[in-house]
Design an enzyme around this catalytic site. Sequence first.
Site, PDB file in Angstrom:
ATOM      1  N   GLY A 517      67.257  21.668  67.468  1.00  0.00           N
ATOM      2  CA  GLY A 517      68.565  22.205  68.098  1.00  0.00           C
ATOM      3  C   GLY A 517      68.386  23.554  68.924  1.00  0.00           C
ATOM      4  CB  VAL A 524      65.756  25.491  65.615  1.00  0.00           C
ATOM      5  CG1 VAL A 524      65.090  25.162  64.178  1.00  0.00           C
ATOM      6  CG2 VAL A 524      66.528  26.530  65.775  1.00  0.00           C
ATOM      7  CG  ASP A 633      76.753  32.779  67.643  1.00  0.00           C
ATOM      8  OD1 ASP A 633      77.841  32.553  67.979  1.00  0.00           O
ATOM      9  OD2 ASP A 633      75.650  32.225  68.093  1.00  0.00           O
TER      10      ASP A 633
END
Length: 822
Positions: A517, A524, A633
């Site tokens: 992702g 990642v 986030d």
Amino acid sequence: MAISGAPLCSSALVLLPCLFVIAMAALQSGVVVLADAADTVAADRPLSGRQRPLVSNRGKFALGFFQPENSEHWYLGTWYNQISKHTPVWVANRGSPISNPDTSQLTIATNGNMVLLDNSRTAIWSTNISNFTSNSTVGVILDSGNLVLADASNTSIILWQSFDHFGDTWLPGGKLGRNKLTGVSTRLVAWKARNDPVPGVFSLELDPNGTSQYLLQWNSTLQYWTSGNWTGRIFTGVPEMTPTGSYPNSLYTFDYVNGENESYFVYDLKDDSVLTRFVLGEMGQIQFLTWMNGANDWMLFWSQPKAQCDVYSLCGPFSVCTENAMASCSCLRGFGEQNVGEWLQGDHNSGCRRNVELQCSSNGSVVGRSTDRFHTMANVRLPSDAESVVAAGFDQCEEACLSNCSCTAYSYNGSCSLWYRDLINLQDVSVIGSQGSSAVLIRLAASELSGQKQKHTKKLITFSVLATGAVLLMMAVLVVILRRRMVKATTRVEGSLISFTYRDLKSVTKNFSEKLGGGAFGSVFEGSLPDATMVAVKKLEGFRQGEKQFRSEVSTIGNIQHVNLIRLLGFCSEKTRRLLVYEYMPNGSLDKHLFGSNQHVLSWNTRYKIALGIARGLDYLHEKCRDCIIHCDIKPENILLDGSFAPKVADFGLAKLMGRDFSRVLTTSRGTVGYIAPEWIAGTAVTAKADVFSYGMTLLEIVSGRRNVQEQGGAAVDGLLPLLAASTLGGGGGGRDELVSAVVDGRVGVNADMGEVERACRVACWCIQDDEKARPAMATVVQVLEGLVEIGVPPVPRSLQILADLANQSNNLQFFSDLPSK
């Protein structure tokens, strides 16, 4: 927000204790009914230590003699009668303890006053009222906890009351304020120590200058905290104690009265079974507590100041305060406790004294200046009351201090600061890693840091270096060799971070071929260490920090461990390349399970546990780390699930790593729309409450299984789930059934716990309030989700109202036209 205690007998585990409590309460109630005036003291019915305490009409409070834990003294006071933990709320003879309660008594004197007599029949406390309008008086303990002196023929005529003379506790119904005619304030004054009711140095009172703010003061002179002014709904400095008295289902009301003769605050409970109290603790914090039957203890809802070491002179002079799990006080080097007995009782107000006095003559000149030394104390928050002097550098600053007998310490950080006489409010911040830390140099007598000691120390150091130099060198070489082998083999040492090479990570991830992702901070990739341990490797993008700062920040993140936070295993820092190696989460990110079409559907029970786990992780980052870590986030993509679907917050601490450029990364990154708090867009300072907003948005998505705001062509359209939830809670829907049908994921709705659904939606809608001060702290969110406290109905945020109007104009959605305003 309104809170209440957990329901009595909330589980089968506490059923028998609850039944016992109920039985005892009934027994006490029976005694009150049968015994004549068991809540009253009169001239012919005095109260002594030999007798049972007086009990209020419905058995809620008791009046009698008690002995604090680990104390030899006795006091007359009132306490809660129907809970297991002895909790005094008012003490009559705070400064005049009793040695033998059996020969002391509370009675009505011939002049009509209520008096406390010791064993010599001397009055050590009295209501001290003159010009009585009644010929006969009695003392009565009321179910509010108020002890009153009243007319014997009509006890509704009150001549004196303990609610006008608070101790350290403010109970519902009591007025905490100021008489404008006399200028007298009803103040809270802390106990001197946890087992000593003698008035201490900390007090709370309404601002004597006439504003609607409360002030915490030290020694009645120095203000160290303020609540901020009352807005009509909240104190500007304490948004977490929002009373929500104007909203449905709130459990208490909080009112400010500003009359011609007096101004005061008062709060009342709508449910008499709930026990709450404001207490000014002996450590100088004001605390709001609620009794929890299930826990059989008082639950702290909030306290101020939040950091215990922010209380002025908490540890006294020449002492240092360390903020850890609990604040602790210790004497500086070269100093000892001023009063050891008081320190053992938890009273540090007297502080510390020098072991050896400075060598100064009585006329103020300095004798043997060269013999005085300074002990350097690093990583501290500097003491109060510094005086600035002109100095070109460290040596000149030290000389300025040495030239004055009263100078006890100095600090130089581009400018010279000197302290004279007592050092107050020195704080060791090495444990919490504060960014604002400095070094202070404490002046000590020559014998404390003598040249003889220094020479002896140098000899020992020299001998040690010569004796062990070869061994240390060999060990260093061995460590380097082992380190290289460890990195090449990528074998992890438990409790430490591995410094990988970029080549190692290319091999581990098969040249970064299997992408898991990506997000605001980078992509990642899946990897596998030689010992078959699965890892996730994140390649940071847009990185600006130097290697030294990067390693320092990574080390801080690596030391943070919590069951709901992803664990950092290692890192790579080579030239411009920065990578982080995390533990692998087999069930991937939360968004794939909520929004993916082919994923296993998460049950309601699993979703609720995930929501609670995320909240616990964020609470740890905000409140329990050395520094408050703001994630910046929070969204389903950054919540990872382990093999048993337990949540782990990922990417925490990276906002700090990314530095100033992060705001640009965040606001332009794909997938973050719908989670950004309003203050991000407004450009104002961002606090931990920005995470609270993002958590609220994420929680609504966990409940609903769909995005809060859908995107088409880069524009936010339809969806508007937060508005739907807020309006349904606020009266636009038909109760819990409507809430479930409108908000909860249809795949789990029939199996959802309706109480948990409402609790989750309420706390989510409080989290997404426009004003960050109205949002709860994550610690409060955890308590609400755990069922320890209740939360009131939130208003509909104004920003959602505007969004509804826009949607109504563009799509003619009539549903939005009748929504309630905030």
